[in-house]
Design a protein around this motif. Structure first.
Motif, mmCIF file in Angstrom:
data_model
loop_
_atom_site.group_PDB
_atom_site.id
_atom_site.type_symbol
_atom_site.label_atom_id
_atom_site.label_comp_id
_atom_site.label_asym_id
_atom_site.label_seq_id
_atom_site.Cartn_x
_atom_site.Cartn_y
_atom_site.Cartn_z
ATOM 1 N N GLN A 160 -22.053 24.522 111.712
ATOM 2 C CA GLN A 160 -22.824 25.069 110.747
ATOM 3 C C GLN A 160 -23.196 26.371 111.368
ATOM 4 O O GLN A 160 -22.963 26.775 112.691
ATOM 5 N N VAL A 161 -23.764 27.161 110.610
ATOM 6 C CA VAL A 161 -24.344 28.571 110.995
ATOM 7 C C VAL A 161 -25.600 28.819 110.622
ATOM 8 O O VAL A 161 -26.057 28.544 109.362
ATOM 9 N N GLN A 162 -26.273 29.439 111.258
ATOM 10 C CA GLN A 162 -27.666 30.071 110.927
ATOM 11 C C GLN A 162 -27.337 31.593 111.368
ATOM 12 O O GLN A 162 -27.185 31.896 112.230
ATOM 13 N N CYS A 163 -27.555 32.369 110.322
ATOM 14 C CA CYS A 163 -27.958 33.788 110.268
ATOM 15 C C CYS A 163 -29.014 34.583 110.455
ATOM 16 O O CYS A 163 -30.075 34.123 109.630
ATOM 17 N N LEU A 164 -29.406 35.454 111.152
ATOM 18 C CA LEU A 164 -30.610 36.323 111.283
ATOM 19 C C LEU A 164 -30.257 37.856 111.652
ATOM 20 O O LEU A 164 -29.354 37.914 112.245
ATOM 21 N N GLN A 165 -30.808 38.526 110.942
ATOM 22 C CA GLN A 165 -30.742 39.925 111.340
ATOM 23 C C GLN A 165 -32.217 40.674 111.171
ATOM 24 O O GLN A 165 -33.041 40.373 110.513
ATOM 25 N N SER A 166 -32.395 41.314 112.196
ATOM 26 C CA SER A 166 -33.653 42.075 112.327
ATOM 27 C C SER A 166 -33.583 43.299 113.135
ATOM 28 O O SER A 166 -32.738 43.655 113.945
ATOM 29 N N ASN A 167 -34.477 44.118 112.656
ATOM 30 C CA ASN A 167 -34.625 45.648 113.204
ATOM 31 C C ASN A 167 -35.393 45.622 114.448
ATOM 32 O O ASN A 167 -35.657 46.710 115.081
ATOM 33 N N HIS A 168 -36.211 44.582 114.840
ATOM 34 C CA HIS A 168 -37.205 44.666 115.731
ATOM 35 C C HIS A 168 -36.519 43.702 117.006
ATOM 36 O O HIS A 168 -36.171 42.624 117.078
ATOM 37 N N GLU A 169 -36.519 44.267 118.184
ATOM 38 C CA GLU A 169 -36.013 43.694 119.274
ATOM 39 C C GLU A 169 -36.786 42.471 119.839
ATOM 40 O O GLU A 169 -36.231 41.464 120.244
ATOM 41 N N GLY A 170 -37.960 42.540 119.459
ATOM 42 C CA GLY A 170 -38.930 41.046 119.928
ATOM 43 C C GLY A 170 -38.546 39.982 118.925
ATOM 44 O O GLY A 170 -38.133 38.861 119.504
ATOM 45 N N VAL A 171 -38.189 40.317 117.875
ATOM 46 C CA VAL A 171 -37.830 39.394 116.707
ATOM 47 C C VAL A 171 -36.229 38.685 117.323
ATOM 48 O O VAL A 171 -36.265 37.579 117.230
ATOM 49 N N LEU A 172 -35.573 39.551 117.646
ATOM 50 C CA LEU A 172 -34.315 39.094 118.280
ATOM 51 C C LEU A 172 -34.291 38.238 119.551
ATOM 52 O O LEU A 172 -33.547 37.285 119.657
ATOM 53 N N ASN B 258 -24.343 40.810 117.426
ATOM 54 C CA ASN B 258 -24.373 42.259 117.319
ATOM 55 C C ASN B 258 -25.589 42.843 117.216
ATOM 56 O O ASN B 258 -26.413 42.966 116.308
ATOM 57 N N ALA B 259 -25.898 43.336 118.564
ATOM 58 C CA ALA B 259 -27.205 43.864 118.727
ATOM 59 C C ALA B 259 -27.255 45.238 118.467
ATOM 60 O O ALA B 259 -28.410 46.017 118.547
ATOM 61 N N GLY B 260 -26.444 45.907 117.818
ATOM 62 C CA GLY B 260 -26.598 47.276 117.430
ATOM 63 C C GLY B 260 -26.875 48.231 118.502
ATOM 64 O O GLY B 260 -26.194 47.923 119.573
ATOM 65 N N ALA B 261 -27.675 49.152 118.282
ATOM 66 C CA ALA B 261 -27.989 50.110 119.115
ATOM 67 C C ALA B 261 -28.751 49.550 120.357
ATOM 68 O O ALA B 261 -28.855 49.949 121.590
ATOM 69 N N TYR B 262 -29.237 48.237 120.334
ATOM 70 C CA TYR B 262 -29.978 47.731 121.350
ATOM 71 C C TYR B 262 -29.062 47.050 122.465
ATOM 72 O O TYR B 262 -29.087 47.072 123.704
ATOM 73 N N SER C 40 -31.050 47.317 125.794
ATOM 74 C CA SER C 40 -31.920 46.270 126.087
ATOM 75 C C SER C 40 -31.730 45.363 127.040
ATOM 76 O O SER C 40 -30.708 44.521 127.025
ATOM 77 N N VAL C 41 -32.376 45.565 128.239
ATOM 78 C CA VAL C 41 -32.396 44.578 129.346
ATOM 79 C C VAL C 41 -32.808 43.383 129.083
ATOM 80 O O VAL C 41 -32.400 42.303 129.567
ATOM 81 N N ALA C 42 -33.829 43.346 128.202
ATOM 82 C CA ALA C 42 -34.597 42.156 127.577
ATOM 83 C C ALA C 42 -33.678 41.376 126.737
ATOM 84 O O ALA C 42 -33.623 39.917 127.193
ATOM 85 N N LEU C 43 -33.021 41.702 126.065
ATOM 86 C CA LEU C 43 -31.999 40.721 125.286
ATOM 87 C C LEU C 43 -30.832 40.540 126.354
ATOM 88 O O LEU C 43 -30.578 39.177 126.151
ATOM 89 N N MET C 44 -30.329 41.200 127.433
ATOM 90 C CA MET C 44 -29.454 40.668 128.547
ATOM 91 C C MET C 44 -30.167 39.409 129.009
ATOM 92 O O MET C 44 -29.732 38.345 129.285
ATOM 93 N N ASP C 45 -31.571 39.558 129.617
ATOM 94 C CA ASP C 45 -32.173 38.621 130.050
ATOM 95 C C ASP C 45 -32.315 37.472 129.444
ATOM 96 O O ASP C 45 -32.125 36.406 129.992
ATOM 97 N N ALA C 46 -32.401 37.819 128.114
ATOM 98 C CA ALA C 46 -32.835 36.443 127.357
ATOM 99 C C ALA C 46 -31.480 35.426 127.145
ATOM 100 O O ALA C 46 -31.538 34.280 127.267
ATOM 101 N N ILE C 47 -30.366 36.180 126.895
ATOM 102 C CA ILE C 47 -29.007 35.507 126.795
ATOM 103 C C ILE C 47 -28.889 34.660 128.320
ATOM 104 O O ILE C 47 -28.459 33.679 128.324
ATOM 105 N N TYR C 48 -29.001 35.390 129.460
ATOM 106 C CA TYR C 48 -29.029 34.896 130.793
ATOM 107 C C TYR C 48 -30.064 33.445 130.799
ATOM 108 O O TYR C 48 -29.602 32.468 131.300
ATOM 109 N N SER C 49 -31.240 33.777 130.333
ATOM 110 C CA SER C 49 -32.033 32.661 130.336
ATOM 111 C C SER C 49 -31.999 31.414 129.605
ATOM 112 O O SER C 49 -32.254 30.308 129.981
#
Length: 150
Positions: free
Chosen positions: A45-57, A74-78, A82-91
């Motif tokens: 199954q797949v859930q899709c989400l798009q946001s222009n806001h880093e915190g939502v991602l 696809n984090a786009g320009a982030y 975005s070290v925060a997105l990298m850290d979230a993936i690690y976490s």
């Protein structure tokens, strides 16, 4: 049935109208439907989400723990900032494949840096929307090989 999260960052809501010579003519809805159908054929199954806001991602990555076995991001320009997105993936310790419609390594120098790549199991770029399907295939293969899903 196991679930994947397809997560899109800033400006991807403009697919089909924003620089079609770079990003193609397919809309985000068309892309998401393709991902859902492709994953379904593979038993996911797949859930899709798009946001222009880093915190939502960030919140979506955190919430994926226990809900999804993999992430296509696809984090786009982030991607480049975005070290925060990298850290979230690690976490969350959820296998993540980074995807980009364009070849970020053939574009402006500032786009060559990817913080996401440091935490992702792989990166697919330059194949347009087909890259998302390639990312799903790669993620499913990795998950089934590692026995994370049965």
């Amino acid at each position: 049935m196991h679930s994947l999260l397809i997560l899109n960052g800033p400006n991807l809501n403009l697919l089909g109208t924003r620089q079609p010579e770079v990003y193609g003519a397919e809309t985000l809805d068309m892309l998401e439907n393709s991902c859902i159908e492709h994953a379904k054929k593979l038993g996911f199954q797949v859930q899709c989400l798009q946001s222009n806001h880093e915190g939502v991602l960030l919140d979506a990555i955190h919430a994926a723990r226990g809900q999804h076995v993999g992430i296509v991001l696809n984090a786009g320009a982030y991607t480049h900032t975005s070290v925060a997105l990298m850290d979230a993936i690690y976490s969350v310790e959820i296998p993540t494949v980074e995807v980009h419609l364009s070849n970020i390594h053939a574009r402006e120098v500032f786009r060559h840096q990817s913080y996401i790549a440091r935490a992702a199991i792989g990166q697919i770029c330059g194949f347009g929307t087909q890259g998302y399907l390639m990312a799903i295939d790669a993620l499913v293969q990795k998950l089934t090989q590692s026995s994370d899903v049965s």
